[in-house]
Design a protein around this motif. Structure first.
Motif, PDB file in Angstrom:
ATOM      1  N   ARG A 119      17.967   1.527  23.191  1.00 29.64           N
ATOM      2  CA  ARG A 119      18.771   1.230  22.006  1.00 29.64           C
ATOM      3  C   ARG A 119      18.103   0.212  21.084  1.00 29.64           C
ATOM      4  NH1 ARG A 119      24.879   0.905  24.505  1.00 29.64           N
ATOM      5  NH2 ARG A 119      25.038   3.125  24.960  1.00 29.64           N
ATOM      6  N   MET A 120      17.101  -0.495  21.578  1.00 30.53           N
ATOM      7  CA  MET A 120      16.420  -1.531  20.788  1.00 30.53           C
ATOM      8  C   MET A 120      15.050  -1.099  20.302  1.00 30.53           C
ATOM      9  SD  MET A 120      17.157  -4.949  22.908  1.00 30.53           S
ATOM     10  CE  MET A 120      18.681  -5.811  22.714  1.00 30.53           C
ATOM     11  N   VAL A 121      14.623   0.081  20.652  1.00 34.94           N
ATOM     12  CA  VAL A 121      13.269   0.532  20.328  1.00 34.94           C
ATOM     13  C   VAL A 121      13.079   0.627  18.817  1.00 34.94           C
ATOM     14  CG1 VAL A 121      11.684   2.498  20.494  1.00 34.94           C
ATOM     15  CG2 VAL A 121      12.957   1.746  22.508  1.00 34.94           C
ATOM     16  N   PRO A 122      12.021  -0.003  18.303  1.00 34.45           N
ATOM     17  CA  PRO A 122      11.721   0.115  16.865  1.00 34.45           C
ATOM     18  C   PRO A 122      11.382   1.562  16.505  1.00 34.45           C
ATOM     19  CG  PRO A 122      10.422  -1.634  17.886  1.00 34.45           C
ATOM     20  CD  PRO A 122      11.076  -0.880  18.985  1.00 34.45           C
ATOM     21  N   LYS A 123      11.533   1.889  15.229  1.00 34.49           N
ATOM     22  CA  LYS A 123      11.197   3.231  14.752  1.00 34.49           C
ATOM     23  C   LYS A 123       9.750   3.313  14.283  1.00 34.49           C
ATOM     24  CE  LYS A 123      15.817   4.634  13.377  1.00 34.49           C
ATOM     25  NZ  LYS A 123      16.095   5.417  14.524  1.00 34.49           N
ATOM     26  N   TRP A 124       9.167   2.169  13.868  1.00 30.68           N
ATOM     27  CA  TRP A 124       7.806   2.190  13.359  1.00 30.68           C
ATOM     28  C   TRP A 124       7.096   0.871  13.647  1.00 30.68           C
ATOM     29  CZ3 TRP A 124       6.660  -1.558   9.823  1.00 30.68           C
ATOM     30  CH2 TRP A 124       7.725  -2.132   9.133  1.00 30.68           C
ATOM     31  N   PHE A 125       5.748   0.958  13.642  1.00 34.45           N
ATOM     32  CA  PHE A 125       4.872  -0.202  13.862  1.00 34.45           C
ATOM     33  C   PHE A 125       3.620   0.002  13.022  1.00 34.45           C
ATOM     34  CE2 PHE A 125       1.103  -1.799  16.068  1.00 34.45           C
ATOM     35  CZ  PHE A 125       1.401  -3.147  16.097  1.00 34.45           C
ATOM     36  N   LYS A 126       3.140  -1.069  12.423  1.00 31.77           N
ATOM     37  CA  LYS A 126       1.908  -1.009  11.625  1.00 31.77           C
ATOM     38  C   LYS A 126       1.019  -2.194  12.003  1.00 31.77           C
ATOM     39  CE  LYS A 126       0.020  -1.009   6.983  1.00 31.77           C
ATOM     40  NZ  LYS A 126       0.287  -1.125   5.556  1.00 31.77           N
ATOM     41  N   LEU A 127      -0.286  -1.936  12.124  1.00 36.58           N
ATOM     42  CA  LEU A 127      -1.252  -2.990  12.428  1.00 36.58           C
ATOM     43  C   LEU A 127      -2.335  -2.994  11.357  1.00 36.58           C
ATOM     44  CD1 LEU A 127      -2.144  -5.160  14.506  1.00 36.58           C
ATOM     45  CD2 LEU A 127      -3.541  -3.385  15.578  1.00 36.58           C
ATOM     46  N   ASP A 128      -2.640  -4.194  10.854  1.00 35.68           N
ATOM     47  CA  ASP A 128      -3.681  -4.370   9.853  1.00 35.68           C
ATOM     48  C   ASP A 128      -4.551  -5.545  10.295  1.00 35.68           C
ATOM     49  OD1 ASP A 128      -5.204  -4.077   7.551  1.00 35.68           O
ATOM     50  OD2 ASP A 128      -3.642  -4.756   6.177  1.00 35.68           O
ATOM     51  N   HIS A 129      -5.689  -5.704   9.640  1.00 32.96           N
ATOM     52  CA  HIS A 129      -6.605  -6.812   9.907  1.00 32.96           C
ATOM     53  C   HIS A 129      -7.191  -7.240   8.564  1.00 32.96           C
ATOM     54  CE1 HIS A 129     -10.239  -8.862  11.483  1.00 32.96           C
ATOM     55  NE2 HIS A 129      -9.418  -9.185  12.446  1.00 32.96           N
ATOM     56  N   GLN A 130      -6.883  -8.482   8.156  1.00 31.24           N
ATOM     57  CA  GLN A 130      -7.374  -8.991   6.868  1.00 31.24           C
ATOM     58  C   GLN A 130      -7.890 -10.409   7.038  1.00 31.24           C
ATOM     59  OE1 GLN A 130      -4.449  -8.752   3.737  1.00 31.24           O
ATOM     60  NE2 GLN A 130      -3.827  -6.702   4.332  1.00 31.24           N
ATOM     61  N   SER A 131      -9.013 -10.680   6.452  1.00 35.84           N
ATOM     62  CA  SER A 131      -9.617 -12.022   6.456  1.00 35.84           C
ATOM     63  C   SER A 131      -9.673 -12.615   7.864  1.00 35.84           C
ATOM     64  CB  SER A 131      -8.824 -12.954   5.535  1.00 35.84           C
ATOM     65  OG  SER A 131      -8.777 -12.435   4.231  1.00 35.84           O
ATOM     66  N   GLY A 132     -10.017 -11.777   8.844  1.00 32.80           N
ATOM     67  CA  GLY A 132     -10.181 -12.246  10.215  1.00 32.80           C
ATOM     68  C   GLY A 132      -8.885 -12.438  10.981  1.00 32.80           C
ATOM     69  N   LYS A 133      -7.746 -12.010  10.420  1.00 32.23           N
ATOM     70  CA  LYS A 133      -6.458 -12.201  11.085  1.00 32.23           C
ATOM     71  C   LYS A 133      -5.753 -10.864  11.276  1.00 32.23           C
ATOM     72  CE  LYS A 133      -5.777 -16.792   9.280  1.00 32.23           C
ATOM     73  NZ  LYS A 133      -4.940 -17.689   8.522  1.00 32.23           N
ATOM     74  N   TRP A 134      -5.076 -10.738  12.416  1.00 28.95           N
ATOM     75  CA  TRP A 134      -4.272  -9.557  12.698  1.00 28.95           C
ATOM     76  C   TRP A 134      -2.924  -9.700  12.015  1.00 28.95           C
ATOM     77  CZ3 TRP A 134      -6.722  -5.587  14.520  1.00 28.95           C
ATOM     78  CH2 TRP A 134      -7.880  -5.787  15.287  1.00 28.95           C
ATOM     79  N   LEU A 135      -2.496  -8.640  11.359  1.00 30.23           N
ATOM     80  CA  LEU A 135      -1.205  -8.603  10.691  1.00 30.23           C
ATOM     81  C   LEU A 135      -0.431  -7.410  11.226  1.00 30.23           C
ATOM     82  CD1 LEU A 135      -2.515  -9.149   7.061  1.00 30.23           C
ATOM     83  CD2 LEU A 135      -1.591 -10.876   8.598  1.00 30.23           C
ATOM     84  N   GLY A 136       0.733  -7.665  11.769  1.00 36.89           N
ATOM     85  CA  GLY A 136       1.525  -6.589  12.320  1.00 36.89           C
ATOM     86  C   GLY A 136       2.952  -6.659  11.846  1.00 36.89           C
ATOM     87  N   GLU A 137       3.606  -5.516  11.825  1.00 37.70           N
ATOM     88  CA  GLU A 137       5.007  -5.467  11.469  1.00 37.70           C
ATOM     89  C   GLU A 137       5.647  -4.274  12.164  1.00 37.70           C
ATOM     90  OE1 GLU A 137       5.721  -4.596   7.239  1.00 37.70           O
ATOM     91  OE2 GLU A 137       3.593  -4.136   7.093  1.00 37.70           O
ATOM     92  N   PHE A 138       6.941  -4.371  12.396  1.00 38.15           N
ATOM     93  CA  PHE A 138       7.680  -3.244  12.944  1.00 38.15           C
ATOM     94  C   PHE A 138       9.086  -3.279  12.385  1.00 38.15           C
ATOM     95  CE2 PHE A 138       8.528  -6.657  15.978  1.00 38.15           C
ATOM     96  CZ  PHE A 138       9.838  -6.447  16.391  1.00 38.15           C
ATOM     97  N   GLY A 139       9.774  -2.147  12.486  1.00 41.01           N
ATOM     98  CA  GLY A 139      11.112  -2.105  11.912  1.00 41.01           C
ATOM     99  C   GLY A 139      11.955  -0.980  12.453  1.00 41.01           C
ATOM    100  N   TYR A 140      13.173  -0.944  11.929  1.00 38.77           N
ATOM    101  CA  TYR A 140      14.204  -0.022  12.419  1.00 38.77           C
ATOM    102  C   TYR A 140      14.699   0.889  11.331  1.00 38.77           C
ATOM    103  CZ  TYR A 140      14.142  -2.940  16.516  1.00 38.77           C
ATOM    104  OH  TYR A 140      13.750  -3.601  17.644  1.00 38.77           O
TER     105      TYR A 140
END
Length: 140
Positions: A119-140
């Motif tokens: 019931r808590m599972v996200p619907k999407w996830f995105k991973l990026d890498h900019q200026s030497g840093k990992w950027l991630g996000e997820f949502g419902y």
């Protein structure tokens, strides 16, 4: 441990055209990895460990955390190896205290016992890498 972008959007921003899915508790999660992130993952000698953290306390917060090695804390599930030198897990947590003033540094977190984690599972996830840093996000 490196903490990366916490995101509050409801809809994913610009998932790559070649987004695909992995399964989490029987539910599909659509994910995409930007070209920059794919390149950075390919250059790593060890896999990147990514954790989608859903934080419950006085508020609800979504946060993506990355680790160079497998996290040592209790997780709600075993990480899923999705290829590209990448492992993803999901962890709902709850703080021991609600009052921020009671906590000097970071609040102690406990993995939240969940009867039906699907019931808590996200619907999407995105991973990026900019200026030497990992950027991630997820949502419902």
């Amino acid at each position: 441990m490196t903490t990366i972008a916490a995101v509050s959007e409801v809809q994913p921003r610009a998932l790559e055209k070649d987004a695909t899915t992995f399964e989490l508790f029987g539910k599909p999660v659509r994910y995409s990895i930007t070209r920059r992130a794919q390149k950075a993952l390919a250059q790593r000698e060890q896999p990147l460990w990514v954790e989608m953290e859903l934080y419950f306390s006085c508020l609800v917060r979504k946060q993506v955390r990355t680790y160079s090695q497998a996290p040592t804390h209790e997780q709600i599930m075993e990480p899923i190896e999705i290829g590209n030198n990448l492992n993803i897990s999901f962890r709902p947590v709850v703080t021991e205290h609600c009052s921020i003033s009671d906590v000097e540094d970071k609040p102690a977190l406990n993995t939240m016992p969940v009867e039906k984690p699907s019931r808590m599972v996200p619907k999407w996830f995105k991973l990026d890498h900019q200026s030497g840093k990992w950027l991630g996000e997820f949502g419902y």
